[in-house]
Design a protein around this motif. Structure first.
Motif, mmCIF file in Angstrom:
data_model
loop_
_atom_site.group_PDB
_atom_site.id
_atom_site.type_symbol
_atom_site.label_atom_id
_atom_site.label_comp_id
_atom_site.label_asym_id
_atom_site.label_seq_id
_atom_site.Cartn_x
_atom_site.Cartn_y
_atom_site.Cartn_z
ATOM 1 N N PRO A 73 0.812 -1.220 0.000
ATOM 2 C CA PRO A 73 0.000 0.000 0.000
ATOM 3 C C PRO A 73 0.850 1.277 0.000
ATOM 4 O O PRO A 73 0.525 2.246 -0.681
ATOM 5 N N GLU A 74 1.966 1.242 0.773
ATOM 6 C CA GLU A 74 2.821 2.428 0.825
ATOM 7 C C GLU A 74 3.385 2.746 -0.552
ATOM 8 O O GLU A 74 3.485 3.911 -0.953
ATOM 9 N N ALA A 77 0.765 4.191 -2.725
ATOM 10 C CA ALA A 77 0.538 5.581 -2.319
ATOM 11 C C ALA A 77 1.635 6.487 -2.862
ATOM 12 O O ALA A 77 1.364 7.594 -3.334
ATOM 13 N N TYR A 91 -6.478 9.350 12.802
ATOM 14 C CA TYR A 91 -5.460 8.994 13.803
ATOM 15 C C TYR A 91 -5.937 9.515 15.140
ATOM 16 O O TYR A 91 -5.700 10.665 15.495
ATOM 17 N N ARG A 106 7.768 14.591 4.294
ATOM 18 C CA ARG A 106 8.434 13.568 3.493
ATOM 19 C C ARG A 106 9.948 13.725 3.591
ATOM 20 O O ARG A 106 10.446 14.800 3.864
ATOM 21 N N ARG A 161 -0.909 15.009 -0.348
ATOM 22 C CA ARG A 161 0.246 14.508 -1.106
ATOM 23 C C ARG A 161 0.104 14.798 -2.596
ATOM 24 O O ARG A 161 0.873 14.290 -3.400
ATOM 25 N N ALA B 503 -2.572 4.621 7.710
ATOM 26 C CA ALA B 503 -1.182 5.088 7.724
ATOM 27 C C ALA B 503 -0.435 4.602 6.486
ATOM 28 O O ALA B 503 0.330 5.351 5.874
ATOM 29 N N ARG B 504 -0.677 3.351 6.111
ATOM 30 C CA ARG B 504 0.005 2.834 4.917
ATOM 31 C C ARG B 504 -0.498 3.534 3.670
ATOM 32 O O ARG B 504 0.283 3.885 2.771
ATOM 33 N N ALA B 507 1.081 6.636 2.855
ATOM 34 C CA ALA B 507 2.498 6.481 2.515
ATOM 35 C C ALA B 507 3.425 6.717 3.701
ATOM 36 O O ALA B 507 4.601 7.025 3.522
ATOM 37 N N LEU B 508 2.913 6.577 4.929
ATOM 38 C CA LEU B 508 3.816 6.688 6.082
ATOM 39 C C LEU B 508 4.717 5.450 6.110
ATOM 40 O O LEU B 508 4.250 4.339 5.832
ATOM 41 N N PRO B 509 5.988 5.629 6.443
ATOM 42 C CA PRO B 509 6.914 4.478 6.429
ATOM 43 C C PRO B 509 6.713 3.591 7.655
ATOM 44 O O PRO B 509 7.552 3.549 8.550
#
Ligand SMILES: Nc1ncnc2c1ncn2[C@@H]1O[C@H](COP(=O)(O)OP(=O)(O)O)[C@@H](O)[C@H]1O
Ligand SMILES: [Mg+2]
Lengths: 253, 616
Positions: A73-74, A77, A91, A106, A161, B503-504, B507-509
């Motif tokens: 997923p990351e 993204a 969150y 980033r 983003r 979070a994923r 794009a958070l690591p």
């Protein structure tokens, strides 16, 4: 003409039960497309596959010609795909500004470990807050947001983003009609200004036909119609399985 | 491999050991099935399950040996007693804890283990007890020239019988339908209108009855002693995790595997058997993160519960000031405290380091570790070996911390797909493997004899000097942690704990940050281990012991997992409290366990729970 998003033959089953069967479509850059279908049709599953959160059993997904399936997923993204979830999950231990700042923070290498988040740039976060109309709630804890504000924050997180493709799963569910229109106007403005491509699922037909230039209809895992709103509304199969029974969409808008 | 030659033929050796292993697997299956049922329905990891097994065995022994009851009547009576104990545990201890942090019930059942640890020898004596034979099955049959007890054959047949019986209960009764519904789909269970309180009590009774029966049936095979509890519960955990949480068939297959490995291991490589089991578990979990028969829809290992576990707001300024003031006061106190008090204070500070390391993972990252002693031990042995090689203490400490950080990073990378109880069990396995390594690798570690004579050089050789060194290490570490928590590092951990999918998708690591969290946490725990070794002047394999890991969890939960200062307060209170109690009574475990039980009910958020809630 290559499409921004190109989906071919995507299949998925859970425990032997097929949830998606041979789903394929193209979405050109800058288009706003709606994916509709009854509950359980497989819309959220398709979004999970596009977003890399679930694995497809087969098929291919290309974004600007580059394969997406199999990426985490990351990684999806980072290629410019943003998504919002059907059940919004902010969150809950962060506040609004911090969560936006975090997503915007980033790179930075080692400074990600030592430099306080409060010292990272906040211009982008403020700008997107203004865009979605949440400036006044910048310092509010995410857990304390109202339902609609949480949806707006999710949109802000997705937009900060500057994605090329935005996937929204039932973004306006539970909103009042005026709030819906305002919310979708935000998305449309962004799409017009920056060429953002949008694919969203929606149950409210007024929203679908008011904002989508293109409608895809999913029925029990199969794509049964794909075209401009007028054609889809006139489609026999769609009327039979989905829009039939004198629902809102059979009336002129 | 097998010493077949001297035992006269390989085939009969293999056959006998196989039957032996399957017989041993029988009561292990009973315990594991109970543990698995309880976890499936209530999501409680019942640490006291081995204790129930042991008490079941003692009850059966009392009935037989003291009251002259027949074995075959005593075993079901012991199961009934265990069922009653299970009901009491569920109603009196756990019922009010389900809405708290997921570790809270674990902590409470650990409190029970501690209490029973002191209580059982008081009731039944501290010496080993030889169990009676099973009437009617005293004999042995001859198999390929070897003798096999008939009772073993009975046990081999008994486990599948119980499995079939449980299957019938689960599939043919109302209670069973509710149990399956609650295990597979909690919302569906709620929709069925199941009364949770009765179901939970019922499943605890059934699960504990199985454990008690397992204990009673093991009597004719094994001597009974009061430290059987942890041994049994750890084996049962291994079985349940290999088989898949909530799967009875999985528990059956896995108990056979564990029984066979133990039976052959005892002959082939006695000291390595436990390590071998954990290695198998680690291998299974790496290939199948939910165990052999764990299903995707079945028990989600990590269930976010009502009480937010991550510290609500970074490190607030007030907390930082308080910490700084505390350190200044502590440094000044070095001038006035007695050597004895300084020693105790050093111990408390080291405990704080260890608890802070664990809190980074458990609190900030939401990754549960049952085996953090792995990193305490790595740091301890790293420092010990460096000191032995003549390195000055600060250098040795750095070497130990580095070794632990590297070990933790490697582990965190391997286990990055693991969550909840599964991750917890894998950390436990890792610590047990290192324990075995420290024990076995005699040339480097001295094995059981440890490494002795590790006294620090001046100026750290006085209580004051050493205390100030520990204090300095703490100050530097806590300052570093506070920085990390306020940086994106800490926020990524919290965001990923709050909403991992989100979070994923943002794009958070997540993975990288979690591996880094493992490394930092391991490094800090390793520093604590190095200091501990320097304080005691020796390093032993006990550094890797399970109780070390559990102590850390107790400290974190005692202080308050949701508060940044929780681990520090908890570690200080626990260390000083235990020290105080041990000076008063040898039964300190009973007192500490009792205090844990009371605190879990009275202050489920820990000592700073209220403060943590107030800040949100
Ligand atoms: N993780 C899963 N495991 C098993 N079945 C699932 C899972 N996720 C979705 N399904 C099933 O897949 C079908 C499609 O679900 P979904 O994609 O959520 O539909 P929609 O979003 O169109 O309402 C449903 O029948 C649902 O029960
Ligand atoms: Mg959906």
């Amino acid at each position: 003409m290559t499409a921004l998003l190109s989906v071919r033959g995507v299949r998925k089953s859970y425990g032997g039960t097929p949830v998606l069967e041979d789903v394929g479509f193209d979405i050109p850059a800058g288009e706003i497309a709606a994916l509709i279908g009854a509950n359980g049709a497989g819309k959220s599953t398709l979004f999970s596959i596009l977003g890399g959160a679930a694995d497809a059993d087969g098929g291919s997904v290309l974004l600007n010609g580059a394969p997406l399936l199999g990426l985490r997923p990351e990684a999806v993204a980072r290629r410019g795909v943003s998504r919002t979830f059907q059940t919004s999950t902010p969150y809950r231990s962060l506040d609004v500004l911090d969560s936006l700042r975090l997503v915007a923070a980033r790179g930075g290498g080692w400074r990600r470990l030592t430099r306080p988040l409060s010292a990272w740039p906040e211009a982008a976060a403020r700008a997107v807050l203004a865009e979605v109309g949440l400036e006044a709630l910048a310092e509010a804890p995410c857990a304390a947001l109202s339902y609609g504000d949480a949806k707006r924050l999710e949109l802000a997180l997705a937009l900060i983003r500057d994605p090329t493709l935005l996937l929204m799963d039932e973004p306006t569910a539970g909103m009042a009609p005026a709030e819906r229109t305002a919310f979708m106007d935000l998305v449309r403005t962004r799409s017009r200004e920056r060429g953002l491509t949008v694919l969203f699922t929606e149950h409210d037909m007024a929203t679908v036909f008011g904002f989508a230039a293109r409608v895809l209809v999913l029925d029990r895992g199969r794509l049964i119609a794909d075209g401009d709103p007028a054609a889809v509304r006139a489609d026999e199969a769609v009327r039979r399985v989905y829009l039939g029974g004198g629902g809102a969409a059979t009336k002129p808008l | 491999m097998a010493p077949g030659g001297e035992n006269g033929g390989r085939m009969d050796f293999i056959l006998i050991q196989t039957l032996n292993g399957l017989a041993g697997a029988s009561s292990l299956f009973l315990v594991a099935a109970g543990l698995s049922l309880i976890f499936g329905v209530t999501r409680v990891v019942n640490f006291a399950h081995g204790t129930v097994f042991m008490i079941g065995a003692y009850v059966a022994w009392t009935l037989i040996d003291r009251l002259g009851v027949n074995f075959w009547l005593a075993a079901p009576l012991a199961a009934l007693a265990a069922a009653a104990l299970g009901a009491a545990i569920e109603i009196l201890v756990l019922r009010r804890l389900y809405t708290g942090h997921e570790l809270l019930p674990l902590l409470a059942t650990f409190g029970l283990v501690l209490v029973a640890h002191d209580l059982v020898p008081l009731i039944w004596g501290a010496q080993d007890v030889i169990g009676p034979r099973a009437p009617g099955l005293e004999g042995a049959v001859s198999l390929m020239g070897r003798r096999l007890p008939v009772y073993d054959l009975f046990l081999i047949g008994f486990a599948p019988t119980v499995l079939a019986g449980l299957w019938l209960v689960l599939h043919r009764t109302r209670f069973g339908r509710f149990v399956r519904a609650a295990t597979d789909d909690r919302e569906m269970a709620a929709a069925l209108g199941i009364r949770q309180d009765r179901l939970f009590t019922g499943v605890f009774m059934l699960g504990c009855a199985l454990a008690g029966l397992g204990g009673a049936l093991q009597l004719p095979r094994e001597t009974l002693h009061h430290s059987l509890d942890t041994q049994v519960v750890v084996s049962a955990f291994v079985v349940v995790v290999i088989g898949g949480m909530g799967s009875l068939g999985g528990a059956f297959v896995a108990s056979a595997v564990v029984g066979l490995v133990s039976a052959f291991g005892i002959v082939v490589w006695p000291q390595g058997t436990l390590a071998m089991l954990f290695l198998i578990m680690a291998a299974v979990l790496t290939l199948r993160p939910r165990g052999l028969f764990g299903r995707a829809g079945a028990p989600e290992p990590h269930q976010p519960l009502a009480l937010p576990s991550p510290p609500a707001t970074g490190y607030p300024r007030a907390a930082r000031r308080l910490t700084v003031a505390g350190f200044a006061a502590a440094a000044a106190s070095a001038l006035v405290l007695s050597p004895f008090a300084l020693d105790l204070a050093s111990q408390a500070l080291i405990a704080m380091l260890f608890a802070a390391a664990l809190h980074l993972l458990v609190g900030w990252a939401g990754l549960i570790s049952f085996g953090h002693a792995a990193f305490l031990g790595l740091g301890g042995y790293g420092a010990a070996l460096a000191l032995k090689g003549g390195a000055p203490l600060p250098f040795a400490l750095a070497a130990g911390a580095l070794a632990a950080a590297l070990g933790a990073a490697a582990f965190g990378g391997l286990a990055r797909r693991m969550r909840g109880v599964y991750l917890a069990m894998l950390t436990l396995a890792f610590s047990q493997l290192l324990h075995a390594a420290a024990f076995q690798w005699v040339t480097a570690t001295g094995g059981d004899n440890g490494i002795l004579g590790l006294w620090p050089e001046p100026p750290f050789d006085t209580p004051e000097g050493f205390f100030l060194l520990v204090l300095g290490c703490c100050a530097a570490t806590f300052a570093l942690l506070a920085r990390l928590y306020r940086a994106p590092f800490g926020f990524v951990l919290r965001a990923a704990q709050d909403a991992e999918a989100r979070a994923r998708a943002d794009a958070l690591p997540v993975d990288g940050t979690r591996v880094a969290a493992f490394a930092v946490s391991g490094g800090v725990a390793g520093l604590a281990g190095g200091l501990l070794v320097a304080l005691k002047g020796s390093a032993f394999p006990t550094l890797f012991d399970i109780p070390q890991s559990i102590d850390g969890l107790v400290m974190v939960l005692l202080g308050g997992i949701a508060h940044p200062l929780g681990p520090l307060i908890g570690a200080a209170a626990y260390t000083l409290g235990v020290d105080l109690i041990t000076t008063v009574t040898p039964h300190w475990q009973m007192i500490v366990g009792g205090v844990i039980l009371v605190l879990a009910q009275a202050a489920p958020g820990g000592l700073l729970g209220r403060a943590a809630r107030g800040r949100r």
